[in-house]
Design a protein around this motif. Structure first.
Motif, PDB file in Angstrom:
ATOM      1  N   UNK A  84      65.359  54.019  34.189  1.00  0.00           N
ATOM      2  CA  UNK A  84      64.471  52.885  34.439  1.00  0.00           C
ATOM      3  C   UNK A  84      64.314  52.715  35.942  1.00  0.00           C
ATOM      4  N   UNK A  85      63.101  52.471  36.353  1.00  0.00           N
ATOM      5  CA  UNK A  85      62.863  52.220  37.767  1.00  0.00           C
ATOM      6  C   UNK A  85      61.790  51.153  37.907  1.00  0.00           C
ATOM      7  N   UNK A  86      61.900  50.424  38.969  1.00  0.00           N
ATOM      8  CA  UNK A  86      60.895  49.408  39.243  1.00  0.00           C
ATOM      9  C   UNK A  86      59.661  50.072  39.823  1.00  0.00           C
ATOM     10  N   UNK A  87      58.516  49.558  39.485  1.00  0.00           N
ATOM     11  CA  UNK A  87      57.284  50.064  40.053  1.00  0.00           C
ATOM     12  C   UNK A  87      56.280  48.943  40.144  1.00  0.00           C
ATOM     13  N   UNK A  88      55.327  49.145  40.995  1.00  0.00           N
ATOM     14  CA  UNK A  88      54.247  48.184  41.163  1.00  0.00           C
ATOM     15  C   UNK A  88      52.943  48.950  40.979  1.00  0.00           C
ATOM     16  N   UNK A  89      52.135  48.492  40.074  1.00  0.00           N
ATOM     17  CA  UNK A  89      50.848  49.128  39.817  1.00  0.00           C
ATOM     18  C   UNK A  89      49.764  48.188  40.329  1.00  0.00           C
ATOM     19  N   UNK A  90      49.026  48.636  41.306  1.00  0.00           N
ATOM     20  CA  UNK A  90      47.955  47.829  41.883  1.00  0.00           C
ATOM     21  C   UNK A  90      46.642  48.526  41.578  1.00  0.00           C
ATOM     22  N   UNK A  91      45.706  47.797  41.013  1.00  0.00           N
ATOM     23  CA  UNK A  91      44.395  48.363  40.700  1.00  0.00           C
ATOM     24  C   UNK A  91      43.357  47.711  41.593  1.00  0.00           C
ATOM     25  N   UNK A  92      42.509  48.534  42.154  1.00  0.00           N
ATOM     26  CA  UNK A  92      41.421  48.049  42.984  1.00  0.00           C
ATOM     27  C   UNK A  92      40.107  48.378  42.297  1.00  0.00           C
ATOM     28  N   UNK A  93      39.626  47.468  41.453  1.00  0.00           N
ATOM     29  CA  UNK A  93      38.347  47.760  40.810  1.00  0.00           C
ATOM     30  C   UNK A  93      37.243  47.796  41.852  1.00  0.00           C
ATOM     31  N   UNK A  94      36.466  48.817  41.777  1.00  0.00           N
ATOM     32  CA  UNK A  94      35.416  49.020  42.771  1.00  0.00           C
ATOM     33  C   UNK A  94      34.063  48.796  42.125  1.00  0.00           C
ATOM     34  N   UNK A  95      33.252  48.039  42.777  1.00  0.00           N
ATOM     35  CA  UNK A  95      31.930  47.758  42.239  1.00  0.00           C
ATOM     36  C   UNK A  95      30.934  48.850  42.576  1.00  0.00           C
ATOM     37  N   UNK A  96      29.737  48.653  42.168  1.00  0.00           N
ATOM     38  CA  UNK A  96      28.663  49.579  42.464  1.00  0.00           C
ATOM     39  C   UNK A  96      27.394  48.772  42.679  1.00  0.00           C
ATOM     40  N   UNK A  97      26.453  49.347  43.310  1.00  0.00           N
ATOM     41  CA  UNK A  97      25.180  48.652  43.519  1.00  0.00           C
ATOM     42  C   UNK A  97      24.380  48.663  42.224  1.00  0.00           C
ATOM     43  N   UNK A  98      23.746  47.558  41.969  1.00  0.00           N
ATOM     44  CA  UNK A  98      22.936  47.438  40.760  1.00  0.00           C
ATOM     45  C   UNK A  98      21.527  47.943  41.056  1.00  0.00           C
ATOM     46  N   UNK A  99      21.098  48.906  40.274  1.00  0.00           N
ATOM     47  CA  UNK A  99      19.716  49.388  40.373  1.00  0.00           C
ATOM     48  C   UNK A  99      19.024  49.016  39.067  1.00  0.00           C
ATOM     49  N   UNK A 100      17.726  49.100  39.054  1.00  0.00           N
ATOM     50  CA  UNK A 100      16.990  48.791  37.819  1.00  0.00           C
ATOM     51  C   UNK A 100      17.434  49.708  36.683  1.00  0.00           C
ATOM     52  N   UNK A 101      17.636  50.993  36.999  1.00  0.00           N
ATOM     53  CA  UNK A 101      18.055  51.964  35.979  1.00  0.00           C
ATOM     54  C   UNK A 101      19.445  51.623  35.432  1.00  0.00           C
ATOM     55  N   UNK A 102      20.410  51.354  36.334  1.00  0.00           N
ATOM     56  CA  UNK A 102      21.768  51.032  35.893  1.00  0.00           C
ATOM     57  C   UNK A 102      21.793  49.740  35.082  1.00  0.00           C
TER      58      UNK A 102
END
Length: 99
Positions: free
Chosen positions: A39-57
């Motif tokens: 067993x080991x301690x860990x830290x999980x950090x997530x950096x959700x990254x956005x995107x530019x909104x286009x008409x198609x997306x």
């Protein structure tokens, strides 16, 4: 270049933003954490990254929402949650808290 190498050697998970391509490396990293006999301690950090909104997306996102009975958003894209859900499912027994 220095930050990239540091991230690599610290075990950061680099993503291509395609679950099909990223799934294997993500699960491999989870196995290193959850599959360890010690067993080991860990830290999980997530950096959700956005995107530019286009008409198609936006149109694709709205069609996705309609096809799944979700609310159709007018100004933002439907969030992608596969990676987050996979993280919680695989590391459920290892996580003490989510902040």
């Amino acid at each position: 270049p220095i930050l990239g190498w540091a991230a690599y050697f610290l075990g950061f998970i680099f993503l291509k933003r395609s679950w099909h391509e990223d799934k294997e490396s993500v699960f491999k990293t989870f196995e290193q954490v959850a599959g360890s006999t010690t067993k080991r301690n860990f830290c999980l950090v997530m950096y959700p990254e956005g995107t530019r909104v286009s008409e198609k997306k936006l149109a694709e996102s709205q069609e996705f929402a309609k096809s799944r009975g979700m609310p159709v958003l007018k100004h933002v894209l439907v969030p992608r949650v596969k990676g987050l859900l996979a993280t919680f499912e695989r590391l459920r027994s290892e996580i003490d808290a989510v902040v």
